[in-house]
Write an enzyme that holds these catalytic residues in place. Structure first.
Site, PDB file in Angstrom:
ATOM      1  CB  THR A   1      -0.084 -17.950  30.689  1.00  0.00           C
ATOM      2  OG1 THR A   1       0.199 -16.957  29.715  1.00  0.00           O
ATOM      3  CG2 THR A   1      -0.436 -19.248  29.994  1.00  0.00           C
TER       4      THR A   1
ATOM      5  CG  ASP B   1       5.282 -12.390  28.518  1.00  0.00           C
ATOM      6  OD1 ASP B   1       5.994 -13.391  28.314  1.00  0.00           O
ATOM      7  OD2 ASP B   1       4.261 -12.139  27.847  1.00  0.00           O
TER       8      ASP B   1
HETATM    9  C1  SIN Z   1       2.543 -15.796  30.375  1.00  0.00           C
HETATM   10  O1  SIN Z   1       2.126 -15.757  31.514  1.00  0.00           O
HETATM   11  O2  SIN Z   1       3.221 -16.784  29.971  1.00  0.00           O
HETATM   12  C2  SIN Z   1       2.313 -14.732  29.346  1.00  0.00           C
HETATM   13  C3  SIN Z   1       1.338 -13.719  29.753  1.00  0.00           C
HETATM   14  C4  SIN Z   1       1.769 -12.913  30.930  1.00  0.00           C
HETATM   15  O3  SIN Z   1       2.963 -12.663  31.111  1.00  0.00           O
HETATM   16  O4  SIN Z   1       0.868 -12.478  31.672  1.00  0.00           O
END
Ligand code: SIN
Length: 340
Positions: free
Chosen positions: A14, A96
Site C-alpha cells: 500500500t 499484510d
Molecule cells: C497493505 O500494504 O496495507 C496491504 C497490501 C499489502 O499487504 O501489500
C-alpha cells in the site's frame, strides 16, 4: 554528508499504492509506484544525512508473497549487507505479510546491520498518506548508530521481527509487539529505545543461507485452526499421500495448529494430529489468541511454538525442515531472538 549509505529496497504494498480519488483509502491498487518515485517525492530527504540508494526487488500486493520473492529479497539483502559502505537497509513492504517476511529475514540473516521493514495503511495518493512519514522514520532507524537486526517501523513505533504482528485492519497504527512491547519509538528522526535490538541466538551457517537462497522447492507446511465443531477430516486429507498426488501437491511435511486459548484443541483434531505425527509429519501448536504464549507445566506430545504466532511458527518449521530435516529444534528453543 557521511560516506555510509542506506539502500531502500522496494517490494510494493500500500505504501506504493494508488487510488483514483485522493479521499479513497480503501479502494486502491497496491504496488503501483516504484521505490525510486517514493523517494523522489519524500519531503525532508534532502536534509537526511546519508546517501540513499534504491532498488526495486519486487512489485506486489504482499498477500501474494511467495518463496521465490523471499529468495530474491534475501539475495539482495545479502548482496547489500556485505558491502562496507552500506550502513543499513530499508525494505518497503505491504502490511499484510510484513511480519512473516521480517521473521524470515531475521531467522536466516541475523544481520549485524539494521534491516528495517516499513509500510503504509493508506495509499501514496491519499490526502492523508502515512507512507512518507513511515519511510522517513525507517530511514532514521537504519541510520541510527548501533541499530541491528530486522525490525519493522510503522506509525512511529519500532517493532522486533519476532514479536511484530498486524492487529488492525485499517488503523494507521496497525501493528503490535504484544506482551513484549516495542523496541522503541521514533519521533522526528530521534529514537527513544525501551528494549535492545534483535539478536538471534540461532545463527545459520553460511551454507544453509546459500541453500535457502537457491532452493527450488520448499517443504510444505500448512496451518490449521481449532474451533467449535472442528473434526479431523481436514488433517487426514492434508496428510493423505493419495490426496496430495491427486491434486498435484507436495506431501505435507509439517502442520501448525492455531489452538484455542492456552494451546487446547478439539479432541477430534488432536486425535488426527497424533495420527499425522505417527505418519512422520511434524506438528507444533501455536495459539489463535492474539496475545500471550502457550504455557504448559509439562512437556506435551505436540510441542508449542515458543511464543511464535501460527504464521511465524510455520516459517520456523519450514526453515528447520530445510536446515535440520532429521531433528526438530522448535519446541526446544527458548527464544530465538535474544537481546544483547
Ligand atoms: C497493505 O500494504 O496495507 C496491504 C497490501 C499489502 O499487504 O501489500
Amino acid at each position: 554528508m557521511d560516506r555510509k549509505k542506506i539502500v531502500v529496497l522496494g517490494t510494493g504494498g500500500t505504501i506504493a499504492g494508488v487510488s483514483v480519488q485522493i479521499s479513497d483509502n480503501l479502494g486502491y491498487a497496491a504496488a503501483q509506484l516504484g521505490v525510486h518515485e517514493l523517494l523522489q517525492t519524500l519531503p525532508g530527504l534532502a536534509q537526511f544525512p546519508r546517501e540513499v540508494l534504491t532498488e526495486q526487488v519486487a512489485q506486489i500486493d504482499s498477500k501474494d508473497m511467495d518463496f521465490s520473492i523471499w529468495q530474491r529479497i534475501l539475495r539482495r539483502c545479502i548482496h547489500w549487507l556485505e558491502r562496507d559502505d552500506i550502513q543499513g537497509l530499508v525494505l518497503t513492504h505491504g502490511t499484510d505479510t510484513l511480519e512473516e517476511t521480517a521473521y524470515f529475514l531475521q531467522s536466516v540473516l541475523s544481520p549485524t546491520k539494521p534491516v528495517v521493514l516499513t509500510c503504509a495503511m493508506r495509499p501514496a495518493s491519499s490526502i492523508g498518506a502515512d507512507g512518507p512519514q513511515n519511510l522517513m522514520d525507517a530511514l532514521a532507524v537504519a541510520a541510527h548508530p548501533g541499530a541491528r537486526g530486522v525490525v519493522a517501523v510503522c506509525a512511529g513505533t519500532i517493532h522486533g521481527a519476532r514479536d511484530v504482528q498486524k492487529v488492525h485492519t485499517w488503523r494507521l497504527d496497525a501493528f503490535s509487539s504484544g506482551d513484549v512491547g516495542p523496541i522503541g519509538q521514533v519521533v522526528q528522526g530521534t529514537l527513544y529505545l525501551s528494549r535492545n535490538w534483535p539478536k538471534s541466538s540461532v545463527v545459520l551457517p553460511k551454507p544453509d543461507i546459500k541453500k535457502i537462497a537457491a532452493l527450488a522447492s520448499w517443504p510444505r507446511v500448512e496451518i490449521v485452526v481449532s474451533y467449535a465443531g472442528a473434526s479431523g477430516a481436514t488433517i487426514d486429507a492434508l496428510v493423505s499421500p493419495e490426496v496430495a498426488h491427486r491434486i498435484g501437491a507436495a506431501p505435507v511435511r509439517g502442520l501448525i495448529v492455531a489452538a484455542t486459548g492456552n494451546g487446547s484443541m478439539h479432541h477430534e483434531l488432536e486425535a488426527a494430529l497424533s495420527r499425522a505425527q505417527a505418519a512422520g509429519v511434524r506438528v507444533v501448536r501455536a495459539t489463535r489468541c492474539c496475545h500471550g504464549q502457550v504455557a504448559y507445566a509439562t512437556e506435551q506430545a505436540i510441542p508449542d511454538s515458543q511464543g511464535l504466532s501460527a504464521v511465524k511458527a510455520r516459517v520456523a518449521m519450514i526453515l528447520e525442515l530445510i536446515t535440520q530435516p532429521k531433528d526438530s529444534r522448535l519446541g526446544k528453543m527458548t527464544h530465538n531472538e535474544a537481546e544483547d
